[in-house]
Structures are given as C-alpha cells and as structure tokens.
Design a protein around this motif. Structure first.
Motif, short mmCIF file in Angstrom:
data_model
loop_
_atom_site.label_atom_id
_atom_site.label_comp_id
_atom_site.label_asym_id
_atom_site.label_seq_id
_atom_site.Cartn_x
_atom_site.Cartn_y
_atom_site.Cartn_z
N PHE A 42 22.48 105.07 105.62
CA PHE A 42 22.78 105.62 106.93
C PHE A 42 22.71 107.14 106.84
O PHE A 42 23.65 107.78 106.39
CB PHE A 42 24.16 105.17 107.40
N PRO A 43 21.60 107.73 107.27
CA PRO A 43 21.41 109.17 107.09
C PRO A 43 22.32 110.06 107.93
O PRO A 43 22.46 111.24 107.65
CB PRO A 43 19.94 109.39 107.46
N VAL A 44 22.95 109.51 108.94
CA VAL A 44 23.83 110.31 109.80
C VAL A 44 25.28 110.10 109.40
O VAL A 44 25.65 109.05 108.87
CB VAL A 44 23.65 109.96 111.30
N ARG A 45 26.10 111.10 109.63
CA ARG A 45 27.53 110.99 109.32
C ARG A 45 28.32 110.46 110.51
O ARG A 45 29.31 109.78 110.36
CB ARG A 45 28.10 112.34 108.87
N ASP A 46 27.89 110.81 111.73
CA ASP A 46 28.55 110.31 112.93
C ASP A 46 28.00 108.91 113.21
O ASP A 46 26.86 108.76 113.66
CB ASP A 46 28.31 111.23 114.12
N MET A 47 28.80 107.92 112.93
CA MET A 47 28.35 106.54 113.02
C MET A 47 28.58 105.93 114.41
O MET A 47 28.43 104.73 114.59
CB MET A 47 29.06 105.71 111.95
N THR A 48 28.91 106.75 115.40
CA THR A 48 29.21 106.24 116.73
C THR A 48 28.03 105.47 117.33
O THR A 48 28.20 104.34 117.81
CB THR A 48 29.63 107.39 117.67
N HIS A 82 15.22 96.03 108.97
CA HIS A 82 16.24 96.38 107.99
C HIS A 82 15.65 96.58 106.59
O HIS A 82 16.15 97.39 105.82
CB HIS A 82 17.37 95.34 107.96
N VAL A 83 14.59 95.86 106.29
CA VAL A 83 13.91 96.07 105.01
C VAL A 83 13.39 97.50 104.93
O VAL A 83 13.52 98.17 103.90
CB VAL A 83 12.76 95.05 104.81
N THR A 84 12.84 98.00 106.03
CA THR A 84 12.30 99.37 106.03
C THR A 84 13.42 100.40 105.90
O THR A 84 13.17 101.52 105.49
CB THR A 84 11.46 99.67 107.29
N TYR A 85 14.64 100.03 106.24
CA TYR A 85 15.79 100.93 106.09
C TYR A 85 16.35 100.91 104.68
O TYR A 85 17.23 101.69 104.35
CB TYR A 85 16.92 100.56 107.05
N GLY A 86 15.87 99.97 103.85
CA GLY A 86 16.35 99.88 102.48
C GLY A 86 17.34 98.76 102.23
O GLY A 86 17.92 98.65 101.15
N VAL A 87 17.53 97.89 103.22
CA VAL A 87 18.46 96.77 103.05
C VAL A 87 17.83 95.76 102.10
O VAL A 87 16.66 95.41 102.23
CB VAL A 87 18.78 96.11 104.40
#
Length: 141
Positions: A42-48, A82-87
C-alpha cells in the motif's frame, strides 16, 4: 455456503455498514499488526480511500452471496488486479485472520460462533476463487 450462512453474513454486514470507516481502519491496523511487511503493498499512508474501496468490495461480495454466479467474474478480475499489486497466495490467510478479528471487534457479542463460522465460510469461498483466478492468470502469462 448454506442459505443460513449467507443470511448470517448478510445480516451481520448490515451492522458493519454504519461503522464501515472505523471497521476499515481497524482491518488495516490488524492486517499490518499481523504482518507489517504487507504495508509495502500500500504505497499511500492515508488508508481512507483504500478502506472505502475495501468496504465497497466487501459489500458487493456480501450482497451477491445468494447469487454467486453473478459476482464470480468480478471477483476473478479483482484477483488478477491484486496480483499486479503484489498480492501472493500466502497473503490470503493473513487477510482472512484480519477480517475475522475486525468483525469480532466491530460486532462484539453479535459475533456469535455461527456468525463467525458463516464469515469464515464466506471468506474461504472468496479466497479460493481469487487464488484459483490468480493461478490461472499466472499460468497464462
């Protein structure tokens, strides 16, 4: 899943909807507590915004459980993204654990053993479909 399990998941999710932002925040807190390495996905810190996406996806799946054939194509596409996100496959049990812990905390006493079993069955179904779709996608590549 049995019809009773589907009803339990759908009924209990209605209780989560009013607290969805807090539930999503708790989910990611639990997820990263279980495996802090997942934060890198998750590249962002604000997970909203991510939390809102999570709850929307969960709602889509929950509401479609009684007509699974209509949601499965979307679930398969979600798995491929999700595979492309690294899952990876080994992440699914961790996500399941975080989900169950979040529901237990959010629903409190309403998270009875039958409700837990129903959610475990629902997540097991979802995860198995996503894992199979990811494997197929990787084999086709």
């Amino acid at each position: 899943m049995t019809p009773d399990q589907i009803r339990l998941v759908q009924d209990s999710f209605r209780e989560v909807v009013p607290i969805r932002a807090a539930a999503a925040a708790l989910f990611y807190e639990r997820l990263f507590a279980i495996d802090e390495n997942l934060r890198a996905l998750f590249p962002v810190r604000d997970m909203t915004k991510q939390g809102a996406k999570l709850m929307a996806s969960l709602g889509f799946v929950v509401h479609g459980l009684d007509r699974a054939e209509t949601i499965l194509p979307t679930v398969r596409e979600l798995a491929k993204r999700h595979v492309t996100y690294g899952v990876e496959e080994h992440h699914y049990p961790i996500v399941g654990q975080a989900l169950i812990e979040t529901l237990a905390a959010g629903l409190g006493p309403a998270f009875t053993p039958p409700v837990r079993e129903a959610w475990e069955a629902a997540y097991g179904l979802l995860a198995s479909v996503m894992i199979a779709a990811a494997r197929e996608d990787q084999l086709a590549a």
